[in-house]
Design a protein around this motif. Sequence first.
Motif, PDB file in Angstrom:
ATOM      1  N   VAL A  92      26.558 -91.664  48.122  1.00 39.76           N
ATOM      2  CA  VAL A  92      25.413 -92.382  48.686  1.00 39.76           C
ATOM      3  C   VAL A  92      25.842 -93.707  49.307  1.00 39.76           C
ATOM      4  CG1 VAL A  92      23.204 -93.470  48.178  1.00 39.76           C
ATOM      5  CG2 VAL A  92      23.793 -91.289  47.091  1.00 39.76           C
ATOM      6  N   ALA A  93      26.710 -94.444  48.586  1.00 36.85           N
ATOM      7  CA  ALA A  93      27.202 -95.722  49.119  1.00 36.85           C
ATOM      8  C   ALA A  93      28.035 -95.502  50.374  1.00 36.85           C
ATOM      9  CB  ALA A  93      28.033 -96.439  48.061  1.00 36.85           C
ATOM     10  N   LYS A  94      28.879 -94.471  50.352  1.00 32.13           N
ATOM     11  CA  LYS A  94      29.703 -94.161  51.525  1.00 32.13           C
ATOM     12  C   LYS A  94      28.830 -93.753  52.709  1.00 32.13           C
ATOM     13  CE  LYS A  94      33.624 -92.645  48.708  1.00 32.13           C
ATOM     14  NZ  LYS A  94      34.486 -91.503  48.302  1.00 32.13           N
ATOM     15  N   LEU A  95      27.817 -92.943  52.412  1.00 36.17           N
ATOM     16  CA  LEU A  95      26.893 -92.509  53.462  1.00 36.17           C
ATOM     17  C   LEU A  95      26.162 -93.702  54.068  1.00 36.17           C
ATOM     18  CD1 LEU A  95      25.313 -90.237  54.961  1.00 36.17           C
ATOM     19  CD2 LEU A  95      23.718 -90.251  53.034  1.00 36.17           C
ATOM     20  N   SER A  96      25.744 -94.631  53.222  1.00 24.66           N
ATOM     21  CA  SER A  96      25.010 -95.804  53.708  1.00 24.66           C
ATOM     22  C   SER A  96      25.861 -96.637  54.660  1.00 24.66           C
ATOM     23  CB  SER A  96      24.560 -96.664  52.522  1.00 24.66           C
ATOM     24  OG  SER A  96      23.709 -95.918  51.663  1.00 24.66           O
ATOM     25  N   ALA A  97      27.131 -96.848  54.277  1.00 20.34           N
ATOM     26  CA  ALA A  97      28.030 -97.632  55.135  1.00 20.34           C
ATOM     27  C   ALA A  97      28.212 -96.961  56.490  1.00 20.34           C
ATOM     28  CB  ALA A  97      29.382 -97.816  54.440  1.00 20.34           C
ATOM     29  N   ASN A  98      28.411 -95.660  56.477  1.00 21.05           N
ATOM     30  CA  ASN A  98      28.609 -94.935  57.738  1.00 21.05           C
ATOM     31  C   ASN A  98      27.334 -94.865  58.562  1.00 21.05           C
ATOM     32  OD1 ASN A  98      30.854 -92.853  55.981  1.00 21.05           O
ATOM     33  ND2 ASN A  98      31.442 -94.209  57.650  1.00 21.05           N
ATOM     34  N   LEU A  99      26.186 -94.734  57.890  1.00 21.12           N
ATOM     35  CA  LEU A  99      24.913 -94.673  58.602  1.00 21.12           C
ATOM     36  C   LEU A  99      24.633 -95.982  59.326  1.00 21.12           C
ATOM     37  CD1 LEU A  99      22.321 -93.136  59.266  1.00 21.12           C
ATOM     38  CD2 LEU A  99      21.343 -94.011  57.129  1.00 21.12           C
ATOM     39  N   ILE A 100      24.846 -97.087  58.626  1.00 16.02           N
ATOM     40  CA  ILE A 100      24.637 -98.399  59.248  1.00 16.02           C
ATOM     41  C   ILE A 100      25.595 -98.577  60.435  1.00 16.02           C
ATOM     42  CG2 ILE A 100      24.842-100.898  58.893  1.00 16.02           C
ATOM     43  CD1 ILE A 100      23.970-100.375  55.962  1.00 16.02           C
ATOM     44  N   GLY A 101      26.866 -98.225  60.220  1.00 13.01           N
ATOM     45  CA  GLY A 101      27.849 -98.350  61.293  1.00 13.01           C
ATOM     46  C   GLY A 101      27.501 -97.483  62.486  1.00 13.01           C
ATOM     47  N   ALA A 102      27.055 -96.253  62.235  1.00 13.24           N
ATOM     48  CA  ALA A 102      26.714 -95.340  63.324  1.00 13.24           C
ATOM     49  C   ALA A 102      25.538 -95.868  64.143  1.00 13.24           C
ATOM     50  CB  ALA A 102      26.379 -93.959  62.760  1.00 13.24           C
ATOM     51  N   LEU A 103      24.524 -96.391  63.466  1.00 18.31           N
ATOM     52  CA  LEU A 103      23.355 -96.919  64.170  1.00 18.31           C
ATOM     53  C   LEU A 103      23.719 -98.115  65.039  1.00 18.31           C
ATOM     54  CD1 LEU A 103      20.652 -96.671  61.336  1.00 18.31           C
ATOM     55  CD2 LEU A 103      20.858 -95.230  63.391  1.00 18.31           C
ATOM     56  N   ILE A 104      24.569 -99.006  64.494  1.00 19.44           N
ATOM     57  CA  ILE A 104      24.944-100.202  65.257  1.00 19.44           C
ATOM     58  C   ILE A 104      25.822 -99.835  66.448  1.00 19.44           C
ATOM     59  CG2 ILE A 104      26.132-102.427  65.170  1.00 19.44           C
ATOM     60  CD1 ILE A 104      25.409-102.603  62.210  1.00 19.44           C
ATOM     61  N   THR A 105      26.832 -98.979  66.224  1.00 13.24           N
ATOM     62  CA  THR A 105      27.723 -98.610  67.332  1.00 13.24           C
ATOM     63  C   THR A 105      26.970 -97.836  68.408  1.00 13.24           C
ATOM     64  OG1 THR A 105      28.429 -96.641  66.069  1.00 13.24           O
ATOM     65  CG2 THR A 105      29.828 -98.597  65.945  1.00 13.24           C
ATOM     66  N   LEU A 106      26.011 -97.004  67.992  1.00  9.97           N
ATOM     67  CA  LEU A 106      25.195 -96.283  68.976  1.00  9.97           C
ATOM     68  C   LEU A 106      24.351 -97.267  69.780  1.00  9.97           C
ATOM     69  CD1 LEU A 106      24.152 -93.637  70.178  1.00  9.97           C
ATOM     70  CD2 LEU A 106      22.431 -93.575  68.349  1.00  9.97           C
ATOM     71  N   ALA A 107      23.795 -98.279  69.089  1.00 10.93           N
ATOM     72  CA  ALA A 107      22.995 -99.295  69.791  1.00 10.93           C
ATOM     73  C   ALA A 107      23.857-100.057  70.799  1.00 10.93           C
ATOM     74  CB  ALA A 107      22.385-100.261  68.780  1.00 10.93           C
ATOM     75  N   VAL A 108      25.070-100.418  70.396  1.00  8.34           N
ATOM     76  CA  VAL A 108      25.982-101.129  71.300  1.00  8.34           C
ATOM     77  C   VAL A 108      26.310-100.260  72.511  1.00  8.34           C
ATOM     78  CG1 VAL A 108      28.306-102.086  71.539  1.00  8.34           C
ATOM     79  CG2 VAL A 108      26.977-102.565  69.482  1.00  8.34           C
ATOM     80  N   LEU A 109      26.537 -98.990  72.263  1.00  4.03           N
ATOM     81  CA  LEU A 109      26.872 -98.055  73.340  1.00  4.03           C
ATOM     82  C   LEU A 109      25.724 -97.942  74.334  1.00  4.03           C
ATOM     83  CD1 LEU A 109      29.205 -96.185  74.137  1.00  4.03           C
ATOM     84  CD2 LEU A 109      28.094 -94.359  72.845  1.00  4.03           C
ATOM     85  N   ILE A 110      24.508 -97.834  73.818  1.00  2.00           N
ATOM     86  CA  ILE A 110      23.329 -97.738  74.684  1.00  2.00           C
ATOM     87  C   ILE A 110      23.165 -99.012  75.508  1.00  2.00           C
ATOM     88  CG2 ILE A 110      20.811 -97.603  74.701  1.00  2.00           C
ATOM     89  CD1 ILE A 110      21.051 -95.771  72.214  1.00  2.00           C
ATOM     90  N   ILE A 111      23.392-100.160  74.858  1.00  2.00           N
ATOM     91  CA  ILE A 111      23.269-101.442  75.570  1.00  2.00           C
ATOM     92  C   ILE A 111      24.292-101.525  76.702  1.00  2.00           C
ATOM     93  CG2 ILE A 111      23.524-103.941  75.345  1.00  2.00           C
ATOM     94  CD1 ILE A 111      22.499-103.563  72.417  1.00  2.00           C
ATOM     95  N   PHE A 112      25.514-101.088  76.438  1.00  2.00           N
ATOM     96  CA  PHE A 112      26.544-101.082  77.476  1.00  2.00           C
ATOM     97  C   PHE A 112      26.092-100.246  78.670  1.00  2.00           C
ATOM     98  CE2 PHE A 112      30.043-102.637  74.664  1.00  2.00           C
ATOM     99  CZ  PHE A 112      30.585-103.556  75.550  1.00  2.00           C
ATOM    100  N   PHE A 113      25.547 -99.066  78.407  1.00  4.34           N
ATOM    101  CA  PHE A 113      25.121 -98.194  79.501  1.00  4.34           C
ATOM    102  C   PHE A 113      23.922 -98.773  80.251  1.00  4.34           C
ATOM    103  CE2 PHE A 113      27.652 -94.776  77.535  1.00  4.34           C
ATOM    104  CZ  PHE A 113      28.214 -94.229  78.686  1.00  4.34           C
ATOM    105  N   LEU A 114      23.030 -99.448  79.526  1.00  6.76           N
ATOM    106  CA  LEU A 114      21.848-100.007  80.171  1.00  6.76           C
ATOM    107  C   LEU A 114      22.169-101.239  81.004  1.00  6.76           C
ATOM    108  CD1 LEU A 114      19.168 -99.665  77.338  1.00  6.76           C
ATOM    109  CD2 LEU A 114      19.358 -98.298  79.431  1.00  6.76           C
ATOM    110  N   THR A 115      23.045-102.092  80.489  1.00  4.72           N
ATOM    111  CA  THR A 115      23.302-103.376  81.147  1.00  4.72           C
ATOM    112  C   THR A 115      24.474-103.345  82.123  1.00  4.72           C
ATOM    113  OG1 THR A 115      24.720-104.107  79.305  1.00  4.72           O
ATOM    114  CG2 THR A 115      22.372-104.634  79.178  1.00  4.72           C
ATOM    115  N   LYS A 116      25.400-102.393  81.945  1.00  2.69           N
ATOM    116  CA  LYS A 116      26.603-102.393  82.793  1.00  2.69           C
ATOM    117  C   LYS A 116      26.887-100.993  83.328  1.00  2.69           C
ATOM    118  CE  LYS A 116      28.575-106.326  80.338  1.00  2.69           C
ATOM    119  NZ  LYS A 116      29.779-106.926  79.714  1.00  2.69           N
ATOM    120  N   PHE A 117      25.808-100.288  83.679  1.00  6.82           N
ATOM    121  CA  PHE A 117      25.977 -98.911  84.129  1.00  6.82           C
ATOM    122  C   PHE A 117      26.824 -98.827  85.400  1.00  6.82           C
ATOM    123  CE2 PHE A 117      24.709 -95.017  86.376  1.00  6.82           C
ATOM    124  CZ  PHE A 117      24.966 -94.088  85.370  1.00  6.82           C
ATOM    125  N   SER A 118      26.707 -99.839  86.263  1.00  5.49           N
ATOM    126  CA  SER A 118      27.473 -99.811  87.514  1.00  5.49           C
ATOM    127  C   SER A 118      28.976 -99.868  87.266  1.00  5.49           C
ATOM    128  CB  SER A 118      27.067-100.992  88.408  1.00  5.49           C
ATOM    129  OG  SER A 118      27.336-102.222  87.754  1.00  5.49           O
TER     130      SER A 118
END
Length: 614
Positions: free
Chosen positions: A411-437
């Motif tokens: 459960v603790a391992k899952l929580s760490a990975n879940l938080i990391g996955a959500l943040i990295t996905l958010a960063v990835l989406i922001i990159f595509f939205l703000t610097k798509f060109s």
Amino acid sequence: MWWVNQVLSSFKRFLIGRPLKSAALGEQKLNILKALAILSSDALSSVAYGTEQILIVLATVSIIAYWYSIPIAVGVLFLLAALILSYRQIIYSYPHGGGAYIVSKENIGEKAGLIAGGSLLVDYILTVAVSVSAGTDAITSAFPTLHQHTVGIACVLVILITILNLRGLTESASILAYPVYLFVIALFVLIGVGLFKIMTGDVSATVQHAPIGAPVQGITLFLLLRAFASGCSALTGVEAISNAIPSFKDPAPRNAARTLILMGTLLALLFTGITFLAYYYGISPKHDETVVSQIAKETFGRNYLYFFVQGTTALILVLAANTGYSAFPLLAYALAKDKYMPRMFTIRGDRLGYSNGIVSLGVGSILLIIFSRGQTEHLIPLYAVGVFIPFTLSQTGMIIKWLREKPAGWVAKLSANLIGALITLAVLIIFFLTKFSQVWFVVIFLPIIVLAFKRINHHYEAVGEQLRIHPDQPALPIEGNVIIVPVAGITKVVENSINYAKSLTDQIFAVYVSFDREDEKRFEEKWQQWQPDVRLVTLQSHYRSVLIPLSKFIDTVEHKASENNYRVTVLIPQFITKKSWHNILHNQSSLLIRTYLIFKKKVIVSTLPFHFKK
């Protein structure tokens, strides 16, 4: 010709050293201190521009907004902690290396693994190109007269780093450890002296900064997320250690995990210190001076300590490329072992490194530098996206793994990975939205590289199926052999070939292609007197081509021979001149015939050399 090979061999030994025995592989493994230097240079060097990327975004609002760099830095550190925990778990779960590629492939699926692997391969090429170009800019800034030679200098640096890595892991690590640790010492001295001056009040009166929490007009959540995504460029290179576990001394997983923790700790301390000093000094990003340079000048003035910080910063920006050289060959090996890349990437070179991967990375980086003319600033967002795609996929893969296996403490391992996955996905989406060109190329390139991986894999699978022996499908027996010997005259070369053919079978055809009838008759008469027991077939060529009539005759013989389970061998006589330059004085008809016939499916092509002594 032998002396040319001797010279090339001596030059190769001079560049990369004497070949090492396979038994010496254990000596080429890295201890923690050397691994930290060679695998962390990319991550640690990002401290030089991570804070600056945050401030560049905040500067679009106002100087007052700079205080937001502190909470943004906290967010980056939180993501760093999640990534370190995740990759530590990956190291112990997948001790044979491969990192995000292996995790994604085994837990999400083949395509996810190939996307992660392809992203990282391209990212390592970008790592080398961007790092070396940044270091070259530092050199040309110090010596402006060299600015017109930027591309040439960058290419020479890539070649030097490539040669250094071809000499072996331990040798390159021994050399590169010094500048990396000097950079770490320089920044710790800078941060320590800066904090001491702040605590003692010994700070310039011109230093001004907005208090934390000051209201800022025009600030938006979207802009803060964009600044956070830009600051996450400081996390590039974090995954390299998980890809390079096989390079560590035993116990490799434990040493790799310790190196990862050390790297994360150093990165967190240096990034925090630089960000705080930049905020406290009220540093604004400038196009002609870096944030680190401004902090060093404010802390030390333009004295020898300032130049020490600048010198080690420029040096590590160049040497950050070495992380790519450490991780790219091992990732290419993992993909090649799974039949997604050419087999040549699984072969160790003279110095026991995967030299084909090292050379390929060097060539790819040089081409990128040449095409971009050494101006790779616009590649940095692409560089960051190339990292965060594998980040997101590896975190997601670990989530699936914990849900499927549910080991102790999952459960603790899952929580760490879940938080990391959500943040990295958010960063990835922001990159595509703000610097798509600047990053749209990823959308096109990744499907292409995945398709290339699949095509290579399909080829290897097809080859394996065709080579595999099936006991229930025995091969047809070969009842005999028919040998066809193309002849151009009655010489010792032909005599040597005919005698060899006689030792193998009595089914021999000597084939002579003539261009006129008179020549054909004369040759038949001479042959009848010389080799009356060997059947001569003369073919008339109206268009002075040897290949076409010979090929038609071979096809006819092969068709008849196959009916009786006979195989056809074309034995090509070829003389070898004593000196290589003599070859230009002779027709290379034997080489042309061999090249033409080698692609015939049911014909064996063999060459019998006859060496001249003069």
